[in-house]
Write an enzyme that holds these catalytic residues in place. Sequence first.
Site, PDB file in Angstrom:
ATOM      1  CB  SER A   1      -0.940   0.011   1.211  1.00  0.00           C
ATOM      2  OG  SER A   1      -0.211  -0.146   2.400  1.00  0.00           O
TER       3      SER A   1
ATOM      4  CG  HIS B   1      -1.609   3.558   4.333  1.00  0.00           C
ATOM      5  ND1 HIS B   1      -2.108   2.951   5.451  1.00  0.00           N
ATOM      6  CD2 HIS B   1      -1.249   2.544   3.502  1.00  0.00           C
ATOM      7  CE1 HIS B   1      -2.059   1.642   5.302  1.00  0.00           C
ATOM      8  NE2 HIS B   1      -1.533   1.365   4.122  1.00  0.00           N
TER       9      HIS B   1
END
Length: 292
Positions: free
Chosen positions: A48, A274
């Site tokens: 990711s 993230h």
Amino acid sequence: MAPIGLLRRGLVAVVAASGLFALGVPAALGDEGGDGGGGVAYVNMGDSYSAASGVLPPAPAAPPQCLQSARNWGHVLAARWDYELTDVSCGAAETRHFTEPQYPGVAPQVEALSADTDVVTMTIGGNDSGVFIGTIQACATAAALTAGTGNPCEQQNGDRFTDTISDVTYPSLVDALETVKAAAPNARVAIAGYLQILPAERGCYPVMPVASGDVPYINGIQATLNDAVRRAAEATDVTYVDVTEASQGHDACQPIGTRWVEPAIGSTNPVVVHPNALGEEAMADRAVAELG
């Protein structure tokens, strides 16, 4: 503000869905993202962090379950260098997904590689054995019980996460990089570490649900992971893209416009903890510096 228990449960749900410290789900092979045309065959792989999960807009040709962004570092690099991009990065990918399908209909990532591949980039390893999602879940739970004080996560878990990285993740990284090099024998291969998630010392509970005394503990786990990536790159003659120093002061506790990683609470991206678009740009900058 929501009760801490609700915040923790919400974080765990998002983390579980995205693979948390994971880094992306593979795009369809041959996705050029509108960045091709220079004659250099470039493949972006990994999890990711490489896929930029949560950063809008999504890459239109990628499988939706991969949460791949059209603004990930692979697309940034392809646009800068006018490379022909094939992006197979996929959120929550593990090293085993280089040679195994991650989802039905999503091919193993190494199938995007060949003797004609010129450049390969990736982030991978954070999802192996559930180390980073396990760390965040364990530490969020522990912090809720102490209202963000002390170091309950370290007391409860000790060296188990770092031991797993050293004993399991590192050899898996070596195997994965050797597989990539065998599949793309003529390519320049680069693997990046993971952007700094927390400040050096004091955290920002509950924006990041980590007890104050556990901030150095989590930083130590992340340092161990990045060092495993670095050592695996060295062992396989792969370029290591070091993002640790560059990302100091850009952690998830910083304000919008400064941070490169989104926090658990108040995130501008649907996938928390993230990289945001600034983080992906920074990763591309470091890749340029390392690859030349």
